[in-house]
Design a protein around this motif. Structure first.
Motif, PDB file in Angstrom:
ATOM      1  N   ALA A 135       7.687   2.871  -0.505  1.00  0.00           N
ATOM      2  CA  ALA A 135       6.744   1.767  -0.352  1.00  0.00           C
ATOM      3  C   ALA A 135       5.853   1.992   0.866  1.00  0.00           C
ATOM      4  N   GLU A 136       6.450   2.411   1.960  1.00  0.00           N
ATOM      5  CA  GLU A 136       5.681   2.689   3.179  1.00  0.00           C
ATOM      6  C   GLU A 136       4.675   3.811   2.948  1.00  0.00           C
ATOM      7  N   ALA A 137       5.100   4.870   2.268  1.00  0.00           N
ATOM      8  CA  ALA A 137       4.197   5.999   2.017  1.00  0.00           C
ATOM      9  C   ALA A 137       2.989   5.553   1.197  1.00  0.00           C
ATOM     10  N   ALA A 138       3.212   4.698   0.193  1.00  0.00           N
ATOM     11  CA  ALA A 138       2.099   4.228  -0.640  1.00  0.00           C
ATOM     12  C   ALA A 138       1.119   3.408   0.194  1.00  0.00           C
ATOM     13  N   MET A 139       1.622   2.528   1.037  1.00  0.00           N
ATOM     14  CA  MET A 139       0.743   1.695   1.872  1.00  0.00           C
ATOM     15  C   MET A 139      -0.067   2.549   2.841  1.00  0.00           C
ATOM     16  N   ARG A 140       0.579   3.499   3.453  1.00  0.00           N
ATOM     17  CA  ARG A 140      -0.136   4.348   4.424  1.00  0.00           C
ATOM     18  C   ARG A 140      -1.180   5.217   3.730  1.00  0.00           C
ATOM     19  N   GLU A 141      -0.875   5.715   2.544  1.00  0.00           N
ATOM     20  CA  GLU A 141      -1.846   6.528   1.809  1.00  0.00           C
ATOM     21  C   GLU A 141      -3.059   5.690   1.414  1.00  0.00           C
ATOM     22  N   ALA A 142      -2.810   4.438   1.004  1.00  0.00           N
ATOM     23  CA  ALA A 142      -3.932   3.562   0.644  1.00  0.00           C
ATOM     24  C   ALA A 142      -4.853   3.327   1.841  1.00  0.00           C
ATOM     25  N   LEU A 143      -4.278   3.135   3.015  1.00  0.00           N
ATOM     26  CA  LEU A 143      -5.086   2.932   4.215  1.00  0.00           C
ATOM     27  C   LEU A 143      -5.937   4.161   4.519  1.00  0.00           C
ATOM     28  N   VAL A 144      -5.356   5.334   4.392  1.00  0.00           N
ATOM     29  CA  VAL A 144      -6.106   6.564   4.663  1.00  0.00           C
ATOM     30  C   VAL A 144      -7.237   6.723   3.654  1.00  0.00           C
ATOM     31  N   ARG A 145      -6.926   6.519   2.370  1.00  0.00           N
ATOM     32  CA  ARG A 145      -7.958   6.686   1.349  1.00  0.00           C
ATOM     33  C   ARG A 145      -9.102   5.695   1.552  1.00  0.00           C
ATOM     34  N   ALA A 146      -8.778   4.486   2.018  1.00  0.00           N
ATOM     35  CA  ALA A 146      -9.809   3.470   2.255  1.00  0.00           C
ATOM     36  C   ALA A 146     -10.527   3.664   3.587  1.00  0.00           C
TER      37      ALA A 146
END
Length: 386
Positions: free
Chosen positions: A255-266
């Protein structure tokens, strides 16, 4: 992972769920100071009654042979058809998430065959195929571009949005209709009952007294393209930790990895997010792992809430429906409250839950998270112009 090179925009959306059978009714009830909670019931095979979030839709003379497809038609009717009226229909794609399409109808058909020795004349196994809702919508709008279903359990609807965005970024489509639909059925309700995951009352997420999940039905549709509009799909992050077939990783690492990846992509930082729509099922394991992951990424200051006590968990449609709820909150400048008893679990790291009556916000960007069986996870970041 790098920031998105091409922006993806949402030009319109429609949603239906237990909060209402049209988008404006859903919006009004979602953001009310005292929103309605799940009030439907379903009788399980052992005789117990489970609370559910049921959709109320009046039957229409030309309804298709699947409740999921009927709900999709209702949402299509709420969107301006000019948005998908592209000159080249091979540039129009459809991606739909689901986990139980057709199971309601086919379950009834199997019961008829057991009782009568023959299939009902209307029986059509194809409505249970995971691509059936997408194919139904493509037929309705005349799309001849990529058309397919995504079935990754409770992340399906959110993954359909990310998949649609990738079709545009790859040059395979100009416009994508993306979303997800699921309908209540005996197999799903009794399956969750066998896992001892169903609550006997309205779910109580993030409380020390939480006792399980409510299931619901519904769905949402979105029209995506690269043409600018006031709503943007700013980013997404996906992960697969494969911790267990039905239980989440207790530490919430995926879950943490998905949230952090979304922040980077955005191209955003945690402090740029104004609201987080939690997965928030109300089960012991999900809420604990989610609180741990959210606390590590955002600390205890970001306003968070889950809408599942209002709608039930819409399974494959949950990620699409909750993306719509997140956009509604940003547009209205008002966050949906976290419906619970207010008794915190001392085992959970602190997260900042929105007051049950809701709160005002001036945020432009918000995150909506979905987590699923098999350890697959997704976080979407939605942004509105102000």
């Amino acid at each position: 992972m790098q920031t998105m090179a091409q922006a993806i925009y949402i030009h319109d959306f429609a949603v239906l769920c237990a909060l209402g059978s049209d988008t404006e009714t859903v919006r009004r009830n979602l953001l009310a100071p005292a929103p309605p909670r799940v009030s439907g019931t379903w009788t399980l095979t052992d005789g117990r009654t489970a609370p559910v979030g049921a959709v109320t839709i009046a039957a229409q003379p030309n309804d298709p042979d699947s409740r999921c497809n009927a709900m999709a038609d209702r949402c299509l009717a709420g969107i301006d058809p000019a948005l998908w009226n592209v000159a080249d229909k091979s540039r129009l794609a459809v991606v739909m998430g689901t986990s139980s399409c057709g199971l309601l109808e086919n379950g009834a058909a199997f019961q008829r065959r057991l009782a009568d020795g023959a299939w009902p004349p209307s029986f059509r196994l194809a409505i249970q195929e995971f691509g059936n809702v997408a194919a139904h919508i493509a037929n309705r709008v005349g799309a001849t571009g990529p058309t397919y279903g995504i079935s990754t359990a409770c992340t399906s609807g959110a993954k359909a949005l990310a998949s649609g965005a990738r079709l545009i970024q790859s040059g395979m489509a100009d416009v994508v209709i993306a979303g997800g639909f699921d309908a209540l059925c005996d197999l799903t309700l009794n399956g969750f009952s066998s896992l001892e995951a169903l609550a006997d009352g309205v779910s109580n997420p993030f409380s020390v007294n939480r006792r399980g999940i409510n299931l619901g039905e519904g769905g949402a549709l979105f029209v995506l393209s690269a043409e600018p509009s006031p709503i943007r799909l700013a980013g997404w992050g996906e992960s697969a930790d494969a911790y267990h077939i039905s239980a989440p990783d207790p530490e919430g690492n995926g879950a943490e990895a998905a949230m952090r990846e979304a922040l980077v992509r955005a191209g955003l930082k945690p402090e740029n997010i104004g609201y987080l729509n939690l997965h928030g099922t109300g089960t012991k394991l999900n809420d604990l792992m989610e609180a741990r992951a959210v606390n590590r990424v955002f600390g205890d200051m970001l306003p968070c809430s889950t809408t599942k006590p209002l709608t039930g968990h819409m399974l494959g449609a949950a990620g699409a429906g909750e993306a719509a709820f997140t956009i509604m909150a940003l547009q209205a400048g008002r966050l949906p409250g976290n419906a619970w008893d207010g008794e915190r679990d001392p085992e959970m790291p602190p997260i900042r839950l929105v007051k049950p009556e809701g709160e005002a916000t001036d945020g432009r960007a918000a995150m909506s998270c979905s987590y699923a069986f098999g350890g697959n996870n997704i976080a979407l970041i939605l942004e509105v112009a102000r």
